[in-house]
Design a protein around this motif. Sequence first.
Motif, PDB file in Angstrom:
ATOM      1  N   UNK A 164      34.991  37.169  37.540  1.00 14.40           N
ATOM      2  CA  UNK A 164      34.501  36.259  36.520  1.00 14.40           C
ATOM      3  C   UNK A 164      33.037  35.890  36.765  1.00 14.40           C
ATOM      4  N   UNK A 165      32.693  35.677  38.044  1.00 16.86           N
ATOM      5  CA  UNK A 165      31.318  35.316  38.400  1.00 16.86           C
ATOM      6  C   UNK A 165      30.341  36.403  37.995  1.00 16.86           C
ATOM      7  N   UNK A 210      38.097  35.134  40.381  1.00 20.91           N
ATOM      8  CA  UNK A 210      36.921  34.261  40.253  1.00 20.91           C
ATOM      9  C   UNK A 210      35.636  35.032  40.554  1.00 20.91           C
ATOM     10  N   UNK A 211      35.721  35.995  41.469  1.00 20.32           N
ATOM     11  CA  UNK A 211      34.551  36.826  41.774  1.00 20.32           C
ATOM     12  C   UNK A 211      34.230  37.748  40.594  1.00 20.32           C
TER      13      UNK A 211
END
Lengths: 405, 130
Positions: free
Chosen positions: A345-346, A342-343
């Motif tokens: 992706x961020x 998710x990081x």
Amino acid sequence: MSFDANTIRDEFPILSMEANEHPLVYLDNAATTQKPQVVLDALISYYTTSNANVHRGAHYLSDRATAQFEHARDRVAQFLNAPENSYVIWTKGTTEAINQVAHGLEWCIAPDDEILITSLEHHANLVPWQQLAFRTGARLRVLPLTSKGEWEPEYAHYFNERTRIFACTQISNAIGVKTPLKDMLAAAKAVGAFTLVDGAQAVAHYEVDVTELDCDFYAFSGHKMYGPTGIGALYGKAHALDVLTPLQTGGEMVSHVTYNSTEFNTLPYRLEAGTPNIEGVIGLSAACDFLACQDREDMLIWEQKLARYVYDELKFNNDIEIYSPATDTTVVSLSVPGIHTLDLNGYLDSQGVAVRAGSHCAHPLMAQLGVSSTLRASFACYNTLSEARRFCDVLLEAIEILGDD
Amino acid sequence: MTELNRDAIQAQLQTCTSKEATFKELVSLSKQLDRLTDAEKIEENKVKGCESAVWLIERQENGVCTFQADSDAKLMRGVLAVILSLANGHSKAELQAMDLAAELNEFNLSSYLTSSRTNGILGILKRIKS
């Protein structure tokens, strides 16, 4: 015909957008593809020249709408190379198509029967079967496939005389690997099981031939092949569709109703209760036309080349673990141990790069791979080499920024 | 324990004019969050519904609540630092009277609080109030 990604790109208006002040790099195509102008035009044209309910009205617009609606059915049948004595049933998408079959075959499942899926399934081709097994007392079995999509000979006994249904994906959505469909379908047929193929990840990339596959059912979604959302289809052989109990009942699917009884309509209408997604059907037909105008073979080669480029750029990087195969795929699914997807992706998103981070609706497969989530870049015909390069560059930047603990 | 200063964090985040700047600020904030030990990262401390794993622990001393939180994702740790800067040092009654979601919206984090993460964050806020 020859294929050129830069030319085809111009047909997709959304691709010239900016995202977070950077040019949009859309690499989340396995989730949904963008739509070409011809599909958008078909939707507008339908509403500006033909909108009416289908099959029931005896008036000018209804005739137009019905003609286009039924033409679309022929179009999709042709797209799948469906044989005669088979039907295309409109559904909301792959998930509804599979649910229709799982519900529709419940009557013929007995306790101790076996329903067989593989270890590479999306939840859409797992949960409906699991729930069917719970309801009937049947046993859900999972044919182990390796993460390379191989089927080991010692697992041949998974196909046996108790196997009633074999449901299998054509391509894994999470890691982009192809399954040994031909061999597995032959094994399933040899034991007399119903066969269903989840084609959601295949239709945008491969020329599908259900006659050659010879499966009983084939399910796919329009939005993953440049068509609109909310429309898909269940292809089935007539004898297989014939035995399905309708998932929904109501208008359109009946021929005669009294308070005490209902006579169902014939196929395909029997499995299409209510007013269908007419605009979706027409948009899907336009998407089939769009694909028919391309050199599909060159298009696939191009998409695979992009995935291969990313694979080759990243394969020697010790921070990165890749779960997708090196060849014969349009997807690169990876993780960076120690950094949450998710990081990653961020950061990619902050740079305008759209990918997917997560478990890809495939929790058991993630467990098999030993990760909780992966970062997936998935390619479509309009992606370019510079986009593939940009993904790699931004990913490496993300690792640099996020890796210092 | 690191003191998380609400006003300083808010001022810092409000200077961010791009998603990239906010991303980097959250990463930097994540380093201000004290990590939990493995013994504390147990199921009963886990907040359900978050995309990444989130753990939340509450301590009360003389009626004042102090929270500690952790996540396996850095961006989430940055967001948790923001949330704790809002919640720490208040009594339960004060927390229950506060509109934490509205206050969180003042941190210029909207793009990080949208979509599926929202549910997770609402779950965290709910747990802080309970």
